[in-house]
Scaffold this active site. Structure first.
Site, mmCIF file in Angstrom:
data_model
loop_
_atom_site.group_PDB
_atom_site.id
_atom_site.type_symbol
_atom_site.label_atom_id
_atom_site.label_comp_id
_atom_site.label_asym_id
_atom_site.label_seq_id
_atom_site.Cartn_x
_atom_site.Cartn_y
_atom_site.Cartn_z
ATOM 1 N N ARG A 139 0.840 -1.201 0.000
ATOM 2 C CA ARG A 139 0.000 0.000 0.000
ATOM 3 C C ARG A 139 0.873 1.248 0.000
ATOM 4 O O ARG A 139 1.039 1.929 1.010
ATOM 5 C CB ARG A 139 -0.953 -0.026 1.186
ATOM 6 C CG ARG A 139 -2.079 -1.022 0.982
ATOM 7 C CD ARG A 139 -3.239 -0.801 1.925
ATOM 8 N NE ARG A 139 -4.417 -1.506 1.461
ATOM 9 C CZ ARG A 139 -5.585 -1.510 2.097
ATOM 10 N NH1 ARG A 139 -5.715 -0.848 3.215
ATOM 11 N NH2 ARG A 139 -6.610 -2.171 1.604
ATOM 12 N N TYR A 155 -3.755 -1.176 7.522
ATOM 13 C CA TYR A 155 -4.806 -1.994 8.103
ATOM 14 C C TYR A 155 -4.916 -1.717 9.597
ATOM 15 O O TYR A 155 -3.935 -1.330 10.254
ATOM 16 C CB TYR A 155 -4.504 -3.489 7.898
ATOM 17 C CG TYR A 155 -4.406 -3.913 6.459
ATOM 18 C CD1 TYR A 155 -5.550 -4.087 5.696
ATOM 19 C CD2 TYR A 155 -3.165 -4.132 5.849
ATOM 20 C CE1 TYR A 155 -5.479 -4.488 4.366
ATOM 21 C CE2 TYR A 155 -3.083 -4.531 4.517
ATOM 22 C CZ TYR A 155 -4.247 -4.705 3.793
ATOM 23 O OH TYR A 155 -4.162 -5.088 2.477
#
Length: 405
Positions: A154, A260
């Protein structure tokens, strides 16, 4: 070969040795193209395609050859003829496996099918690596490269390749639409001659990509929306969509370097359950999105909370495939408890399969475009690159990701 340029006009009276030499010279100098093959999903519930008629030209512009498994576009209403008219070739599944230098797939390939794949080829797609350790080991033994799109890091440069985000975004949208179907009231407030109809109340638990899209969709449909996440940093994002952020003090929480939510302690989960149950009781729709990458989903809504909710309300468990956030939820079933419908649907993005396939094909295309070397007609596996280092699980017979070694 006599029909090829440079050979057609050669005298035919020369010996066979000269003919063979000229043929070998032609083959040696001819540009060998990378063959990309696209597989139809081997899961009947997954109707998405890894290629899309609106994006196939981007791959062809790289100078590659493309073959696809017959009927690959059935789930997105695109016929084989449409793909063929764009300049790509229809094949059987077995031929796609045999011919592919780069094999693109939305589902893990069965281990038995690896027999058809030639050494040195690369499988690129959604591999579900945490539940397919044997596939990883088999690919290493057979010298088949394996790239997991779920492991795209990410980072800003990789956002265009992030399959988890592109599919979660659509899944968030679907969760609201499907929930509304099972609700006995309308979502928006309506001023009518017969009286005022109050807007439905929607509570979204987990404000990742899916949660944000669920909030945005519910707001567009006129619902009153509340949301909660263990990461207080998302409060501003929730408010920017016109929803109310529910604050629950759980002590120290946060997010991983990949964005996350960090796993909560059992004490924190229990506290979250108790406080959010009050919001559930006043909600018409509750959507849970909490998942932990590579781990079972946390149980957030128990039967006690469900029993306190109003009959006719709906709970949509987006994490049902990874264990579920809701007690009693089952994959691809609607369970009713005390008048409350608990919905669990797998392959949510397949409910909007055309757009899901469009997004997926772009994700794959972007990975290929970034790492395809036109000069050598091969994928450049540069492990100094963060994306390659993260997404490639097997390379040249070696498991490269330490999580699976």
């Amino acid at each position: 070969f006599q029909a090829e340029d440079g050979i057609r006009d050669q005298p035919r009276s020369r010996g066979l040795g000269d003919v063979y030499k000229r043929q070998l010279h032609y083959l040696y100098n001819k540009k060998i193209k990378l063959i990309i093959t696209a597989l139809k999903s081997n899961n009947e519930k997954d109707t998405r395609s890894p290629i899309h008629s609106d994006t196939i030209s981007n791959l062809l512009n790289l100078g590659v050859q493309i073959q696809f498994e017959e009927n690959i576009g059935n789930g997105i209403n695109v016929s084989d003829e449409v793909f063929q008219d764009q300049g790509i070739t229809k094949s059987t599944r077995e031929d796609c496996l045999k011919n592919g230098d780069l094999i693109v797939t939305n589902q893990p390939i069965d281990n038995a099918e690896l027999d058809h794949i030639k050494k040195g080829s690369t499988i690129l797609g959604m591999i579900s690596p945490f539940s397919n350790q044997q596939l990883i080991e088999e690919c290493a033994q057979r010298n088949i490269n394996l790239v997991s799109m779920e492991f795209i890091p990410r980072i800003t440069r990789a956002q265009k390749m992030d399959v988890l985000s592109s599919q979660a975004n659509l899944a968030g949208y679907v969760s609201v639409i499907e929930s509304a179907k099972h609700l006995s009231t309308a979502l928006p407030m309506m001023m009518t001659a017969a009286g005022t109809l109050k807007p439905a109340k929607v509570f979204v638990i987990g404000v990742g990509v899916a949660g944000l899209q669920a909030i945005a969709t519910a707001k567009r449909l006129g619902a009153r929306v509340e949301a909660f996440d263990t990461r207080n940093v998302v409060e501003e994002q929730v408010q920017s969509l016109g929803a109310k952020f529910v604050k629950i003090d759980l002590g120290e929480t946060g997010e991983t370097d990949q964005g996350y939510a960090k796993e909560l302690t059992p004490e924190q989960i229990q506290k979250q359950k108790e406080l959010q149950s009050k919001v559930c009781e006043r909600s018409d729709i509750v959507i849970t999105t909490a998942q932990l990458f590579g781990r079972p989903a946390p149980l957030l809504i128990d039967n006690k909370t469900i029993d306190n909710m109003n009959p006719g309300s709906v709970i949509f468990d987006m994490a049902v495939e990874s264990g579920g956030n809701v007690e009693g939820s089952e994959v691809d079933k609607i369970i009713e408890r005390n008048g409350v419908k608990i919905i669990g649907i797998s392959n949510l993005a397949s409910k909007v399969s055309n757009h899901a396939s469009l997004a997926l094909s772009n994700n794959y295309n972007n990975w290929i475009s970034d790492f395809y070397d036109k000069e050598s007609s091969k994928i450049n596996f540069d492990f100094e690159d963060e994306i390659i280092k993260s997404s490639v699980l097997v390379y040249k017979g070696r498991i490269t990701n330490e999580r699976f070694q």
